[in-house]
Design a protein around this motif. Structure first.
Motif, PDB file in Angstrom:
ATOM      1  N   ALA A 138     -34.241 -40.936  41.050  1.00 56.26           N
ATOM      2  CA  ALA A 138     -33.930 -40.509  39.531  1.00 56.26           C
ATOM      3  C   ALA A 138     -35.144 -40.600  38.680  1.00 56.26           C
ATOM      4  O   ALA A 138     -35.486 -39.751  38.166  1.00 56.26           O
ATOM      5  CB  ALA A 138     -33.007 -41.240  39.022  1.00 56.26           C
ATOM      6  N   ILE A 139     -36.319 -41.707  39.158  1.00 54.77           N
ATOM      7  CA  ILE A 139     -37.213 -41.701  38.356  1.00 54.77           C
ATOM      8  C   ILE A 139     -38.347 -40.791  38.614  1.00 54.77           C
ATOM      9  O   ILE A 139     -38.912 -40.342  37.876  1.00 54.77           O
ATOM     10  CB  ILE A 139     -37.890 -43.190  38.385  1.00 54.77           C
ATOM     11  N   TRP A 140     -38.376 -40.523  40.020  1.00 55.33           N
ATOM     12  CA  TRP A 140     -39.304 -39.655  40.652  1.00 55.33           C
ATOM     13  C   TRP A 140     -39.253 -38.118  39.800  1.00 55.33           C
ATOM     14  O   TRP A 140     -39.859 -37.415  39.513  1.00 55.33           O
ATOM     15  CB  TRP A 140     -39.368 -39.620  41.934  1.00 55.33           C
ATOM     16  N   ALA A 141     -37.843 -37.806  39.981  1.00 56.64           N
ATOM     17  CA  ALA A 141     -37.315 -36.576  39.156  1.00 56.64           C
ATOM     18  C   ALA A 141     -37.501 -36.683  37.786  1.00 56.64           C
ATOM     19  O   ALA A 141     -37.956 -35.641  37.161  1.00 56.64           O
ATOM     20  CB  ALA A 141     -35.793 -36.191  39.597  1.00 56.64           C
ATOM     21  N   HIS A 142     -37.458 -37.583  37.123  1.00 57.57           N
ATOM     22  CA  HIS A 142     -37.544 -37.831  35.777  1.00 57.57           C
ATOM     23  C   HIS A 142     -38.771 -37.439  35.486  1.00 57.57           C
ATOM     24  O   HIS A 142     -39.317 -36.778  34.293  1.00 57.57           O
ATOM     25  CB  HIS A 142     -37.077 -39.038  34.990  1.00 57.57           C
ATOM     26  N   THR A 169     -27.872 -38.386  42.013  1.00 56.40           N
ATOM     27  CA  THR A 169     -27.867 -39.936  41.910  1.00 56.40           C
ATOM     28  C   THR A 169     -26.754 -40.678  40.951  1.00 56.40           C
ATOM     29  O   THR A 169     -26.866 -41.906  41.403  1.00 56.40           O
ATOM     30  CB  THR A 169     -29.411 -39.865  41.120  1.00 56.40           C
ATOM     31  N   GLY A 170     -26.165 -40.111  40.080  1.00 58.67           N
ATOM     32  CA  GLY A 170     -25.359 -40.779  39.285  1.00 58.67           C
ATOM     33  C   GLY A 170     -25.971 -41.581  38.130  1.00 58.67           C
ATOM     34  O   GLY A 170     -25.448 -42.351  37.165  1.00 58.67           O
ATOM     35  N   ILE A 171     -27.346 -40.967  37.846  1.00 65.97           N
ATOM     36  CA  ILE A 171     -28.062 -41.906  36.851  1.00 65.97           C
ATOM     37  C   ILE A 171     -28.485 -40.662  35.997  1.00 65.97           C
ATOM     38  O   ILE A 171     -29.086 -39.648  36.289  1.00 65.97           O
ATOM     39  CB  ILE A 171     -29.444 -42.482  37.499  1.00 65.97           C
ATOM     40  N   GLU A 172     -28.413 -40.679  34.646  1.00 70.13           N
ATOM     41  CA  GLU A 172     -28.689 -39.762  33.651  1.00 70.13           C
ATOM     42  C   GLU A 172     -29.844 -40.255  32.658  1.00 70.13           C
ATOM     43  O   GLU A 172     -29.660 -41.335  32.006  1.00 70.13           O
ATOM     44  CB  GLU A 172     -27.513 -39.568  32.881  1.00 70.13           C
ATOM     45  N   ILE A 173     -31.109 -39.713  32.905  1.00 65.25           N
ATOM     46  CA  ILE A 173     -32.189 -39.983  32.168  1.00 65.25           C
ATOM     47  C   ILE A 173     -32.703 -38.599  31.621  1.00 65.25           C
ATOM     48  O   ILE A 173     -32.841 -37.627  31.933  1.00 65.25           O
ATOM     49  CB  ILE A 173     -33.343 -40.350  33.333  1.00 65.25           C
ATOM     50  N   HIS A 174     -32.476 -38.818  30.214  1.00 65.95           N
ATOM     51  CA  HIS A 174     -32.839 -37.512  29.401  1.00 65.95           C
ATOM     52  C   HIS A 174     -34.381 -37.182  29.621  1.00 65.95           C
ATOM     53  O   HIS A 174     -35.280 -38.184  29.662  1.00 65.95           O
ATOM     54  CB  HIS A 174     -32.316 -37.856  27.803  1.00 65.95           C
ATOM     55  N   PRO A 175     -34.643 -36.058  29.543  1.00 63.04           N
ATOM     56  CA  PRO A 175     -35.996 -35.818  30.008  1.00 63.04           C
ATOM     57  C   PRO A 175     -36.901 -36.008  28.809  1.00 63.04           C
ATOM     58  O   PRO A 175     -38.222 -36.228  28.959  1.00 63.04           O
ATOM     59  CB  PRO A 175     -36.195 -34.086  30.324  1.00 63.04           C
ATOM     60  N   ILE A 220     -29.655 -43.147  29.913  1.00 65.84           N
ATOM     61  CA  ILE A 220     -31.011 -43.368  29.208  1.00 65.84           C
ATOM     62  C   ILE A 220     -31.079 -42.297  28.207  1.00 65.84           C
ATOM     63  O   ILE A 220     -31.488 -41.018  28.577  1.00 65.84           O
ATOM     64  CB  ILE A 220     -32.231 -43.508  30.083  1.00 65.84           C
ATOM     65  N   GLY A 221     -31.096 -42.494  26.784  1.00 66.60           N
ATOM     66  CA  GLY A 221     -31.136 -41.500  25.824  1.00 66.60           C
ATOM     67  C   GLY A 221     -32.415 -40.879  25.730  1.00 66.60           C
ATOM     68  O   GLY A 221     -33.480 -41.473  26.101  1.00 66.60           O
TER      69      GLY A 221
END
Length: 192
Positions: free
Chosen positions: A39-43, A69-75, A93-94
């Motif tokens: 998720a962080i690499w994609a973010h 991933t089931g993890i939502e990190i706004h770009p 993460i907003g």
């Protein structure tokens, strides 16, 4: 980002996961099987697009990452180095969240907003903050460096550095001498 720097960051992320997760067995397993790292690499890719005003593509990519991933990190969120999400499922993460270096989140954590107003609406976490499973950190608040938020706490107010936050609503206290992040997050009295 040059390829050499990219691989150095990947190795740094894997080393960070190995340091923080006692169940981690090796770099290959971590790199291939840890959704928090994926998720962080994609973010990082989606955030770079967001900064270049490719907003639709960045949001579409972040939604694909969320589905995988089931993890939502706004770009739009700004995330520091050596960030680690353990387990990860249900993390949100907003857009205006800011996360410092060496931060760790467990599953079910929300860094969310409390208003529909424009501008800064999400929290800022200082360097070295750890957030326990299911905790909610809401609004444009600042959590000081080295703080620990207990499992299922609901944090809606600023906290100074080296705080321990527990409860609903969370109350802050200073860390005691010799109190480690791991000991705080695993102590029964800090879980709700």
């Amino acid at each position: 980002m040059p390829v050499r720097t990219l691989w150095a960051r990947v190795r740094e992320d894997i080393a960070s996961a190995r340091l923080r997760d006692p169940a981690a067995r090796g770099g290959l397993e971590i790199g291939l099987l840890y959704p928090g790292l994926h998720a962080i690499w994609a973010h990082r890719v989606w955030h770079a697009l967001w900064k270049r005003d490719r907003r639709f593509l960045a949001r579409a990519g972040s939604q694909i990452t969320r589905a995988l991933t089931g993890i939502e990190i706004h770009p739009g969120a700004r995330i520091g180095r050596r960030f680690f999400i353990d387990h990860g499922m249900g993390v949100v993460i907003g857009e205006t969240a800011e996360v410092g270096d060496d931060v760790m989140l467990y599953h079910g954590v929300t860094l969310g907003g409390r208003t529909r107003d424009s501008g800064k609406r999400h929290p800022t976490l200082g360097d070295g903050v750890a957030v326990g499973a299911g905790a909610k950190v809401l609004g444009p608040i600042t959590i000081g460096a080295g703080s620990v938020i207990g499992a299922n706490a609901v944090v809606t107010r600023d906290a100074p550095e080296d705080s321990v936050l527990t409860g609903i609503p969370a109350k802050a206290r200073a860390r005691r001498d010799g109190e480690t992040t791991r000991s705080i997050l695993t102590a029964p009295e800090y879980q709700i």
